[in-house]
Design an enzyme around this catalytic site. Structure first.
Site, short mmCIF file in Angstrom:
data_model
loop_
_atom_site.label_atom_id
_atom_site.label_comp_id
_atom_site.label_asym_id
_atom_site.label_seq_id
_atom_site.Cartn_x
_atom_site.Cartn_y
_atom_site.Cartn_z
N HIS A 162 -0.65 6.37 3.32
CA HIS A 162 -2.15 6.95 3.64
C HIS A 162 -2.01 8.52 3.40
O HIS A 162 -1.11 9.16 3.73
CB HIS A 162 -2.86 6.68 4.99
N HIS A 204 7.41 11.82 -10.95
CA HIS A 204 8.12 10.06 -11.13
C HIS A 204 8.63 9.90 -9.80
O HIS A 204 9.41 10.45 -9.09
CB HIS A 204 9.20 10.23 -12.00
#
Length: 203
Positions: free
Chosen positions: A123, A132
Site C-alpha cells: 500500500h 525497474h
C-alpha cells in the site's frame, strides 16, 4: 502498436500485448539478429505509419533516452491479465506490469516502468518514472523509489523506506535504511558500496 527493442524483454512484453489482443505491427531494432520475432517483422527504423510505440528495453537509461527521442508517439501501459492490481492504484503510460505482480491500495506507478514477474508492491508506495522492479521483489508499505532506479531480483525493502533516483539495489538485498541518489547497495542488511554523482536535469 510497434515495440522498440527486440531482445528478451521484448519477448515477454510482446506476449502480454498478445494476451490483451493488442495488434502488433512490428518490432524496431537498429541492430537486429534476424528479420522477424515470433513472426512479426523487425524494422531498423520507426515506420512512418507508427502512432503507438512501446519501448521494450530493460535498461532504464536507454529506455529513457529512446522515449525522450520519440516523444511524439502515443505510449500505452501493458498489464498482464494474471496480475492483481488495486482499483485505487495508478499506473503510468508506457509501463509494463508482468504476470504474478501484486499492487495494493493507493500505489502510484510512474511512466515507462518495468514491474517484473511475481513482485509485490504494498500500500501507498510511490514508484517514479523509468524504474525497474525485478522479479520476486517485495516492497512493504509507503516505500518510495526514485526515477531510474533498478531494484534487483529477490530484494526486500521494509516499510517507509525512501530510495533515491538512479540507484542500483543488488539481487537479494534487504533494505532497512533510506538510500541516497546514485547509490549501489548490496547485502543483508543493505550497505552502500558505490555512489555516483547525479546530474540534475530535465532530460
Amino acid at each position: 502498436m510497434y515495440l522498440y527493442g527486440a531482445n528478451g524483454h521484448c519477448k515477454v512484453v510482446l506476449e502480454i500485448a498478445e494476451l490483451l489482443n493488442i495488434p502488433i505491427n512490428g518490432v524496431i531494432d537498429k541492430s537486429p539478429n534476424s528479420s522477424s520475432l515470433f513472426g512479426y517483422p523487425i524494422y531498423k527504423e520507426i515506420p512512418k505509419d507508427c502512432k503507438n510505440l512501446f519501448v521494450s528495453i530493460g535498461d532504464n537509461s536507454i529506455r529513457k533516452a529512446l522515449v525522450n527521442q520519440n516523444s511524439k508517439y502515443k505510449y500505452s501501459s501493458l498489464i498482464h491479465p494474471n496480475s492483481s492490481i488495486s482499483s485505487r492504484s495508478k499506473i503510468g503510460k508506457g509501463t509494463v506490469i508482468m504476470a504474478g505482480v501484486s499492487i495494493n491500495s493507493q500505489v502510484i506507478i510512474g511512466n515507462y516502468c518495468i514491474i517484473n514477474t511475481n513482485c509485490s508492491i504494498d500500500h501507498e508506495c510511490l514508484i517514479h518514472d523509468f524504474v525497474h522492479i525485478s522479479p520476486n521483489v517485495a516492497l512493504a508499505g509507503n516505500v518510495e523509489v526514485g526515477e531510474g532506479t533498478h531494484i534487483g531480483i529477490g530484494s526486500s525493502i521494509i516499510q517507509g523506506i525512501k530510495i533515491g533516483k538512479e540507484c542500483i539495489v543488488g539481487a537479494g538485498a534487504v533494505i532497512i535504511d533510506d538510500i541516497p541518489d546514485g547509490s549501489t547497495v548490496v547485502g543483508n542488511p543493505g550497505k552502500i558500496i558505490k555512489t555516483k554523482i547525479i546530474q540534475d536535469n530535465n532530460d
